[in-house]
Design an enzyme around this catalytic site. Structure first.
Site, PDB file in Angstrom:
ATOM      1  CE1 TYR A 158      -3.573   2.446   0.037  1.00  0.00           C
ATOM      2  CE2 TYR A 158      -3.557   2.468   2.424  1.00  0.00           C
ATOM      3  CZ  TYR A 158      -4.068   2.926   1.226  1.00  0.00           C
ATOM      4  OH  TYR A 158      -5.078   3.867   1.215  1.00  0.00           O
ATOM      5  CG  ASP A 251     -11.092   0.231   2.265  1.00  0.00           C
ATOM      6  OD1 ASP A 251     -10.411  -0.530   2.980  1.00  0.00           O
ATOM      7  OD2 ASP A 251     -10.941   1.465   2.277  1.00  0.00           O
TER       8      ASP A 251
HETATM    9  C1  0GY Z   1      -7.486   0.846   3.485  1.00  0.00           C
HETATM   10  C2  0GY Z   1      -6.973   2.209   3.603  1.00  0.00           C
HETATM   11  C3  0GY Z   1      -6.540   2.872   4.708  1.00  0.00           C
HETATM   12  C4  0GY Z   1      -6.230   2.311   5.972  1.00  0.00           C
HETATM   13  C5  0GY Z   1      -5.697   1.102   6.197  1.00  0.00           C
HETATM   14  O1  0GY Z   1      -4.784  -0.526   7.524  1.00  0.00           O
HETATM   15  C6  0GY Z   1      -5.227   0.611   7.499  1.00  0.00           C
HETATM   16  O2  0GY Z   1      -5.268   1.347   8.482  1.00  0.00           O
HETATM   17  O3  0GY Z   1      -5.533   0.256   5.216  1.00  0.00           O
HETATM   18  C7  0GY Z   1      -6.324   4.324   4.563  1.00  0.00           C
HETATM   19  O4  0GY Z   1      -6.364   5.041   5.570  1.00  0.00           O
HETATM   20  O5  0GY Z   1      -6.104   4.799   3.414  1.00  0.00           O
HETATM   21  O6  0GY Z   1      -7.147   0.173   2.531  1.00  0.00           O
HETATM   22  O7  0GY Z   1      -8.238   0.406   4.338  1.00  0.00           O
END
Ligand code: 0GY
Length: 296
Positions: A158, A251
């Site tokens: 990510y 998501d």
């Molecule tokens: C998503 C995006 C986010 C957060 C997380 O693990 C996480 O805290 O993935 C974000 O804040 O962009 O994919 O859930």
């Protein structure tokens, strides 16, 4: 009553989503979603960057059924750090209908990895989004990659589109399948055939071990509701160019959404705009996630 108080600006997930008009094919997989706590059972990590509201496994199963999906891939959220207990609990209570992506530290043992595998974990996530995590040294990530490779797991990455140039060589050195979250977070005000998204497409073109989630129009869109129209050309381009290496997910429960909280039924209705034939929809929602997560 949770043991934690959610952040003052935290948006609660949608409690009354609409029934989607698009009916997912039988056996469809929501391949990107999370569980949060419940905090009194599974405490959030001390090093977290946000404190969410609870979003339990039972609430996730309820949404799955309501939207017409069959399976979930639950991705460890950063608010739980490398404490995978909430994830493992959800997987163990899913009746085989959920698989997971964990977060582990470089010190993780073979036995711990095997226990995660037995619970249904099939990947680890490396997060490079600076607002979510403290930076991890690349040598630690390399060690983790080497440890998980024998299990046949993949790595979910990510990152923000602006970081790809710098991270490209590290990403392409990874020895496993690699799944990119949310198309590498493109700036959708830039052209779909421009250099920034071009680099992301090159990553997938030149490296057949790379997959992409074509998720999160609500997060990427600058136009926003009602249709997230500015994201559609990006997602459609990825689906049509790499039909056998794409995944889709809600998501849910949509961490850190600030502009609005999406209606999950509405998100499902975006699918036929990005995967425009029944064949593409079947690959995106059934064949691809089943191959990656339920091969054994
Ligand atoms: C998503 C995006 C986010 C957060 C997380 O693990 C996480 O805290 O993935 C974000 O804040 O962009 O994919 O859930």
């Amino acid at each position: 009553m949770s043991a934690f108080t959610m952040d003052a600006d935290w948006l609660h997930w949608h409690q009354n989503p609409s029934k989607p008009k698009f009916q997912p094919p039988a056996g469809a997989v929501d391949a990107h979603c999370h569980v949060f706590g419940p905090g009194d059972q599974f405490p959030f990590a001390p090093e977290r960057k946000y404190t969410p509201c609870d979003a339990s496994k039972d609430q996730l199963w309820e949404l799955r059924d309501f939207l017409g999906f069959t399976r979930n891939v639950i991705v460890q959220a950063t608010c739980h750090g490398a404490d995978n207990r909430a994830l493992v609990d959800a997987l163990q209570h899913s009746g085989g209908m959920a698989r997971g992506v964990a977060t582990v530290k470089r010190t993780v043992t073979e036995q711990e990895l095997q226990e995660l595998h037995d619970a249904g974990v099939r990947g680890v996530r490396f997060n490079f989004v600076k607002r979510l995590v403290d930076a991890l040294p690349f040598d630690a990530l390399g060690e983790i990659a080497a440890k998980i490779q024998p299990l046949g797991w993949h790595i979910v990455i990510y990152f923000e589109a602006t970081e790809l140039t710098e991270l490209f060589d590290f990403f392409t050195s990874l020895p496993t399948m690699v799944v990119v979250d949310h198309m590498g977070r493109p700036d959708v005000s830039k052209p779909v055939d421009g250099p920034e998204f071009g680099l992301f497409l090159k990553l997938l073109e030149e490296h057949p071990n790379f997959w992409s989630k074509v998720s999160c129009p609500e997060r990427l869109s600058q136009q926003g509701l009602p249709s997230y129209a500015d994201v559609i050309p990006f997602a459609r381009k990825v689906v049509e160019s790499f039909p056998d290496r794409v995944l889709w997910g809600t998501d849910w429960p949509h961490p850190n959404m600030k502009s609005h909280m999406p209606d999950d039924g509405h998100l499902v209705d975006v699918i036929p705009h990005i995967a425009t034939t029944t064949e593409l929809q079947h690959k995106l929602l059934v064949d691809n996630p089943m191959r990656l997560y339920w091969a054994d």
